[in-house]
Every structure is written in structure tokens, then in C-alpha cells.
Enzyme design. Structure first.
Site, PDB file in Angstrom:
ATOM      1  N   CYS A 288      -8.338  14.782 -17.711  1.00 57.68           N
ATOM      2  CA  CYS A 288      -9.376  15.727 -17.255  1.00 57.68           C
ATOM      3  C   CYS A 288      -8.921  16.802 -16.269  1.00 57.68           C
ATOM      4  O   CYS A 288      -8.932  17.992 -16.575  1.00 57.68           O
ATOM      5  CB  CYS A 288     -10.527  14.955 -16.634  1.00 57.68           C
ATOM      6  SG  CYS A 288     -11.500  14.038 -17.837  1.00 57.68           S
TER       7      CYS A 288
ATOM      8  N   HIS B  61     -17.560  12.694 -23.204  1.00 62.52           N
ATOM      9  CA  HIS B  61     -16.999  11.684 -22.304  1.00 62.52           C
ATOM     10  C   HIS B  61     -18.058  10.606 -22.082  1.00 62.52           C
ATOM     11  O   HIS B  61     -19.246  10.916 -21.966  1.00 62.52           O
ATOM     12  CB  HIS B  61     -16.648  12.371 -20.979  1.00 62.52           C
ATOM     13  CG  HIS B  61     -15.828  11.568 -20.027  1.00 62.52           C
ATOM     14  ND1 HIS B  61     -16.272  10.391 -19.477  1.00 62.52           N
ATOM     15  CD2 HIS B  61     -14.591  11.789 -19.491  1.00 62.52           C
ATOM     16  CE1 HIS B  61     -15.349   9.918 -18.651  1.00 62.52           C
ATOM     17  NE2 HIS B  61     -14.314  10.753 -18.644  1.00 62.52           N
TER      18      HIS B  61
ATOM     19  N   ASP C   7     -10.660  19.448 -23.669  1.00 61.90           N
ATOM     20  CA  ASP C   7      -9.681  19.176 -22.610  1.00 61.90           C
ATOM     21  C   ASP C   7      -8.611  18.179 -23.023  1.00 61.90           C
ATOM     22  O   ASP C   7      -7.494  18.207 -22.529  1.00 61.90           O
ATOM     23  CB  ASP C   7     -10.377  18.711 -21.327  1.00 61.90           C
ATOM     24  CG  ASP C   7     -11.047  17.345 -21.442  1.00 61.90           C
ATOM     25  OD1 ASP C   7     -11.352  16.895 -22.560  1.00 61.90           O
ATOM     26  OD2 ASP C   7     -11.287  16.722 -20.386  1.00 61.90           O
ATOM     27  N   ASN C   8      -8.945  17.247 -23.896  1.00 58.47           N
ATOM     28  CA  ASN C   8      -7.979  16.255 -24.383  1.00 58.47           C
ATOM     29  C   ASN C   8      -8.608  15.503 -25.539  1.00 58.47           C
ATOM     30  O   ASN C   8      -9.787  15.699 -25.869  1.00 58.47           O
ATOM     31  CB  ASN C   8      -7.553  15.270 -23.278  1.00 58.47           C
ATOM     32  CG  ASN C   8      -8.685  14.660 -22.501  1.00 58.47           C
ATOM     33  OD1 ASN C   8      -8.855  14.923 -21.312  1.00 58.47           O
ATOM     34  ND2 ASN C   8      -9.501  13.840 -23.155  1.00 58.47           N
TER      35      ASN C   8
ATOM     36  N   LYS D 212     -18.923  20.655 -16.045  1.00 53.87           N
ATOM     37  CA  LYS D 212     -18.073  19.783 -15.235  1.00 53.87           C
ATOM     38  C   LYS D 212     -16.901  20.563 -14.630  1.00 53.87           C
ATOM     39  O   LYS D 212     -16.163  21.237 -15.340  1.00 53.87           O
ATOM     40  CB  LYS D 212     -17.552  18.647 -16.122  1.00 53.87           C
ATOM     41  CG  LYS D 212     -16.490  17.777 -15.486  1.00 53.87           C
ATOM     42  CD  LYS D 212     -16.062  16.702 -16.474  1.00 53.87           C
ATOM     43  CE  LYS D 212     -14.724  16.093 -16.075  1.00 53.87           C
ATOM     44  NZ  LYS D 212     -14.268  15.094 -17.036  1.00 53.87           N
TER      45      LYS D 212
ATOM     46  N   LYS E  41      -6.569  10.299 -25.938  1.00 51.65           N
ATOM     47  CA  LYS E  41      -6.594  10.701 -24.542  1.00 51.65           C
ATOM     48  C   LYS E  41      -5.605   9.889 -23.703  1.00 51.65           C
ATOM     49  O   LYS E  41      -5.439   8.692 -23.898  1.00 51.65           O
ATOM     50  CB  LYS E  41      -8.008  10.497 -23.997  1.00 51.65           C
ATOM     51  CG  LYS E  41      -8.175  10.670 -22.504  1.00 51.65           C
ATOM     52  CD  LYS E  41      -9.633  10.469 -22.099  1.00 51.65           C
ATOM     53  CE  LYS E  41      -9.800  10.577 -20.601  1.00 51.65           C
ATOM     54  NZ  LYS E  41     -11.229  10.589 -20.208  1.00 51.65           N
TER      55      LYS E  41
ATOM     56  N   ASP F 107     -15.462  17.838 -23.293  1.00 48.75           N
ATOM     57  CA  ASP F 107     -14.766  16.719 -22.659  1.00 48.75           C
ATOM     58  C   ASP F 107     -14.513  15.573 -23.644  1.00 48.75           C
ATOM     59  O   ASP F 107     -15.461  15.014 -24.211  1.00 48.75           O
ATOM     60  CB  ASP F 107     -15.612  16.213 -21.481  1.00 48.75           C
ATOM     61  CG  ASP F 107     -14.787  15.448 -20.467  1.00 48.75           C
ATOM     62  OD1 ASP F 107     -13.805  14.816 -20.853  1.00 48.75           O
ATOM     63  OD2 ASP F 107     -15.129  15.492 -19.274  1.00 48.75           O
ATOM     64  N   ASP F 108     -13.247  15.225 -23.841  1.00 48.56           N
ATOM     65  CA  ASP F 108     -12.851  14.091 -24.694  1.00 48.56           C
ATOM     66  C   ASP F 108     -13.202  14.298 -26.167  1.00 48.56           C
ATOM     67  O   ASP F 108     -13.391  13.335 -26.910  1.00 48.56           O
ATOM     68  CB  ASP F 108     -13.465  12.770 -24.206  1.00 48.56           C
ATOM     69  CG  ASP F 108     -12.857  12.271 -22.909  1.00 48.56           C
ATOM     70  OD1 ASP F 108     -12.008  12.970 -22.340  1.00 48.56           O
ATOM     71  OD2 ASP F 108     -13.242  11.177 -22.458  1.00 48.56           O
TER      72      ASP F 108
ATOM     73  N   ARG G 159      -7.867  20.875 -16.964  1.00 48.29           N
ATOM     74  CA  ARG G 159      -8.726  21.960 -16.474  1.00 48.29           C
ATOM     75  C   ARG G 159      -7.957  22.909 -15.550  1.00 48.29           C
ATOM     76  O   ARG G 159      -8.151  24.131 -15.587  1.00 48.29           O
ATOM     77  CB  ARG G 159      -9.940  21.359 -15.756  1.00 48.29           C
ATOM     78  CG  ARG G 159     -10.904  20.716 -16.709  1.00 48.29           C
ATOM     79  CD  ARG G 159     -11.790  19.632 -16.104  1.00 48.29           C
ATOM     80  NE  ARG G 159     -12.168  18.725 -17.175  1.00 48.29           N
ATOM     81  CZ  ARG G 159     -13.166  18.960 -18.020  1.00 48.29           C
ATOM     82  NH1 ARG G 159     -13.930  20.024 -17.871  1.00 48.29           N
ATOM     83  NH2 ARG G 159     -13.412  18.127 -19.011  1.00 48.29           N
TER      84      ARG G 159
ATOM     85  N   SER H  24     -16.126  13.731 -13.523  1.00 45.80           N
ATOM     86  CA  SER H  24     -16.615  13.004 -14.694  1.00 45.80           C
ATOM     87  C   SER H  24     -17.845  12.170 -14.335  1.00 45.80           C
ATOM     88  O   SER H  24     -17.891  11.533 -13.285  1.00 45.80           O
ATOM     89  CB  SER H  24     -15.524  12.084 -15.241  1.00 45.80           C
ATOM     90  OG  SER H  24     -14.397  12.826 -15.634  1.00 45.80           O
TER      91      SER H  24
ATOM     92  N   HIS I 173     -14.333  19.235 -11.789  1.00 48.91           N
ATOM     93  CA  HIS I 173     -13.261  18.236 -11.717  1.00 48.91           C
ATOM     94  C   HIS I 173     -11.924  18.779 -11.216  1.00 48.91           C
ATOM     95  O   HIS I 173     -10.854  18.340 -11.650  1.00 48.91           O
ATOM     96  CB  HIS I 173     -13.086  17.524 -13.060  1.00 48.91           C
ATOM     97  CG  HIS I 173     -12.706  16.084 -12.885  1.00 48.91           C
ATOM     98  ND1 HIS I 173     -12.668  15.168 -13.918  1.00 48.91           N
ATOM     99  CD2 HIS I 173     -12.353  15.378 -11.771  1.00 48.91           C
ATOM    100  CE1 HIS I 173     -12.298  13.984 -13.456  1.00 48.91           C
ATOM    101  NE2 HIS I 173     -12.112  14.091 -12.162  1.00 48.91           N
TER     102      HIS I 173
END
Length: 462
Positions: free
Chosen positions: A61, A208, A260-261, A114, A281, A21-22, A65, A139, A116
Site C-alpha cells: 500500500c 481491500h 496499487d498492487n 485512501k 500482493k 486498492d488490492d 502510493r 487502510s 496512507h
């Protein structure tokens, strides 16, 4: 140059899919990170292939996904942004996920991390093809301690075990158990399913914000808490890889690692690095969507190789389907399988075009090979504002006006030099791709409805 694999796999592979994540392009030491090392990921890169032109489908996010698991641009399946705890939508059960496709082939399926994609029970992973789930529903900044919100805005955050809420995550000390707890469950899943094929999805919630590392890693890096978190995530990958070896599964497991980003840059020292790409992001510039990507499968995926071919997370589903013998979803998808390229045939170019959609359904850019046409659009920018510090965010204006521009990513990966006026024929070619995309998927910027979008799932609340 064409790499050839040493020998074919004897049977369909296990799949382990890490989705961090991130995580920015520059956040692995193999990609130039400073102040900490990621030795397990560096080793994975040495033993597998790094894809350096690998795109998240959208730089946020939930949308990202949804795209990964369905092989579709997220706007095609009605998912946008980052779904909040009270959101009445989620990924529709009519969509077919990677888990559902391989489960039909006899695979055990598990997710640890996660989700989401909707926090109502009807949207949770067990209703989307997964046999097991242990993780957080969204998140972990969507909790009463969120720095931007009044504490009363978000409900308490709980671990979810299957379909049921478990222990509450009340503070940063509790959050420091995210990575080790997920790792423990992932290792247990491998042990439990060592005698049958499995698909294991490990979407780690960190890095994140808010950042938290367990006592074993806290204070261990020169980069502060961000480096500590990355060292612990690298440890997690190492523990899972170690278990695959211990169970004799290493040679027949495809491991995919990506993000994811890009990084949430206005968090400053609590954010990662885009590796020199523009923005991060929440933007359709390369810093938002180009992600680190490593794939490893001994004897099948060439070791020590770098591929610069354009690929995206939406291409993972059809590739896994091809490798496992699974049927593709009945509904239209956007992914393109890249099995031959994965196995070493660099004469293959599976993907020529890519669409950069953002917000609900705004086409902000299109790409063909190395040419990227950015359309005039309002959007987030991190440039021109001082980032925050110690976990507090700095400004990131959402209404910056970006002009229409053409970039040659082969010579200008940082998207700094607008060559629109010099290349009218390239612009015309990319405009045609954009027109076809608007016909198919729509475009909020032009107030156009797409012909082939599907709705998100609607919660059946009483």
C-alpha cells in the site's frame, strides 16, 4: 502499427486518476472476471487504451502510493510497507507530488479516498499539494475489528475532512459507505471546478478487506461480496465519468484507472484474481505488481487499443507534467514520460527496464523487455496453503525461500519455467542492471547502501 489521434486537445487536460486498492489483474470483466460485470470500465477500455504490461512500483500500500505520487521507486523516497496508524514517518514534504506540480500550473487539486502516506497532520494531503481531501488516512482494516489483532491494538478509524477527523467508521455497515461517500465528494469536486483545470485523485479503499457494499449493491453479484464491491466500484467510475460529460469536460479529461498492487490471495473468496500471473500482493512476482490499467482521453488517446509496452505507475508523474506544462521535480525521479506512446505512437518504447524492490529495500528482481531475473530471496507465498473464507485469512508464509531464476515473460507470463541455465548472456546483462540499481538505490539482500536514497519525513511529535 501507429495509431494517430483525431485532433489535438485545445488546452491542457483535466486529470482524473483512479487508484484501486488490492485490485488484481483479472478483476475487471474486460480482463476475464467471472460472476459480475464491470460495464463502465469495459466501456472506458473500448473508448481508450488498455496497457497490459503496466507495473505498480511495489506490491504494498504505502510504498506503491508514494511511488505513484512522486514518480520515484518508493525506496528512493524512504517509504516501505504499509504505514500503521502510529507510524512516526510519512512522505517527506521535501518530495514534490503530482498535485504540487500541477497546482503550480493553476490546477485545482483534490483527493477523495485512501491516503496512507502518514497520518500525522503534517503528512496529510493538504500539506502535499492538495486543495481538498476527504477520505481515510490508511487502510480500513487498521481498526479495532482487525481479524489478526487484538481489538485494542488499533485506534478508532475516522474519516478525515481536510486536516480534521470526522465521523468514525465503527463497523462494516459504516464501511459500506466508503465507495458512495467518496463518489459523492468526487462528483462535487468536478462541479465546483468545472471552469478551471483540475487534478482529481480517487484512491478507493476497496476491494481491500474488510469488504462491504452498500444496500444498492449487496447481494447483486454471483461472486458474493467481492463481486458486489467490484460492481459498486464500477458504478463509482461510471458516476464520475457521467459528471465529466454533464459538465462538458469529457473531451478534455485524461482518465487513468489502475491499482496499487495485486490481490490479497489468502483471503480466498474475499480476494480478487491475479489473472493467472504468479502470486499476489506482497510479492515481486507478476501477480503482485502487474496491474490492470486503462487510459482514456477522447480524440487524443486512441480508442479500442491495447498496448503491451512496459510501463509503471512511476511514469505517470512525468507524463502528466509533460501534458500540463508543469516542471519536473528538482530531485531525481525514476519515471519516464510516455506521452507519444499514450497518444498512439506504438513505435515508441519509453521504458526498457524495471526494478522489483520489496520489503524495506531489497532488490528481488530486475527486468529488461520480456526477460526477468529473480534473485534468491525470502518472501511471501500463497501457494501450497488453502485460502481463507468469509473474510478470515488463510496462511501466507513470509519466509519462503525463492531460488534465483530467469523467466521469459513473453512465453511464460506465469513465471513457471526457469531458463537461467540456458541463457547465461541474458543473465549477465540483467546482472549489470542490478549492479547499477544497487549502486544507486542499495540492496538490503546484499547489505548495500544506495548513494541516492532520500529519507522519509519524520513526525515532529512533542
Amino acid at each position: 502499427m501507429s495509431f494517430q489521434s483525431q485532433k489535438p486537445a485545445a488546452k491542457t487536460p483535466n486529470i482524473v486518476l483512479f487508484f484501486i486498492d488490492d485490485l488484481g489483474y483479472g478483476d475487471l470483466s474486460v480482463n476475464g472476471a467471472l460472476g459480475y460485470k464491470t460495464p463502465n470500465l469495459d466501456k472506458m477500455a473500448a473508448e481508450g487504451t488498455r496497457f497490459t504490461n503496466f507495473m505498480a512500483a511495489q506490491a504494498v500500500c504505502s510504498a506503491s502510493r508514494a511511488a505513484l505520487l512522486t514518480g520515484c521507486y518508493p525506496n528512493r523516497v524512504g517509504i516501505s510497507g504499509a504505514l500503521g496508524p502510529q507510524s512516526a514517518v510519512g512522505l517527506s514534504q521535501k518530495e514534490e507530488t503530482i498535485a504540487e506540480l500541477v497546482k503550480a500550473q493553476g490546477y485545482a487539486t483534490g483527493i477523495f479516498g485512501k491516503w496512507h502516506l502518514g497520518s500525522d497532520e503534517e503528512f496529510l494531503p493538504l500539506q502535499q499539494g492538495f486543495d481538498e481531501y476527504y477520505g481515510v488516512p490508511y487502510s480500513h482494516d487498521m481498526w479495532p475489528l482487525h481479524p489478526w489483532q487484538e481489538r485494542a491494538k488499533y485506534p478508532p478509524l475516522h474519516w478525515i475532512d481536510g486536516n480534521k477527523p470526522g465521523k468514525e467508521i465503527k463497523n462494516l455497515e459504516d464501511a459500506s459507505e466508503l465507495t458512495p461517500t467518496i463518489t459523492e465528494h468526487a462528483v462535487a469536486f468536478i462541479k465546483k471546478n468545472k471552469n478551471k483545470p483540475f487534478f482529481m485523485y480517487v484512491p478507493h479503499p476497496l476491494p481491500h478487506v474488510p469488504l462491504a457494499a452498500s444496500a444498492k449493491f449487496k447481494g447483486k453479484s454471483e461472486r458474493g461480496i467481492f463481486g458486489d464491491v467490484l460492481m459498486e466500484l464500477d458504478w463509482s467510475v461510471g458516476e464520475i465519468m457521467k459528471e465529466l460529460k454533464a459538465q462538458g469536460l469529457d473531451q478534455n479529461t485524461l482518465v487513468i484507472f489502475t491499482s496499487d498492487n495485486g490481490p490479497w490471495l489468502n483471503y480466498g473468496d474475499h480476494a480478487g484474481s491475479s489473472g493467472g500471473f504468479r502470486e499476489g500482493k506482497g510479492t515481486s512476482f507478476e501477480g503482485g505488481q502487474r496491474e490492470p490499467c486503462i487510459m482514456r482521453w477522447p480524440g487524443v488517446v486512441p480508442a479500442g487499443r491495447v498496448s503491451n509496452k512496459l510501463l509503471s505507475t512511476i511514469d505517470i508523474l512525468p507524463t502528466i507534467a509533460k501534458l500540463t506544462g508543469a516542471k519536473l521535480p528538482k530531485e531525481k525521479i525514476d519515471g519516464i514520460e510516455f506521452t507519444d506512446l499514450l497518444k498512439g505512437d506504438d513505435t515508441k518504447t519509453p521504458r526498457e527496464n524495471f526494478l522489483y524492490y520489496y520489503r524495506k529495500n531489497s532488490l528481488e528482481a530486475v527486468r529488461k523487455h520480456d526477460w526477468k531475473l529473480v534473485f534468491a530471496h525470502p518472501g511471501r507465498t500463497y501457494e501450497g496453503s488453502l485460502p481463507g473464507k468469509n473474510g478470515q485469512p488463510g496462511p501466507s508464509p513470509e519466509d519462503h525461500d525463492f531460488p534465483k531464476a530467469l523467466y521469459n515473460l513473453a512465453r511464460d507470463p506465469g513465471e513457471r519455467y526457469n531458463v537461467l541455465e540456458q541463457n547465461p548472456e541474458i543473465v549477465a546483462e540483467l546482472e549489470k542492471i542490478a549492479d547499477a540499481a544497487r549502486e544507486d538505490l542499495g540492496d538490503d539482500l546484499q547489505k548495500r547502501e544506495g548513494k541516492n536514497n532520500r529519507p522519509a519525513g519524520q513526525a515532529s511529535r512533542k
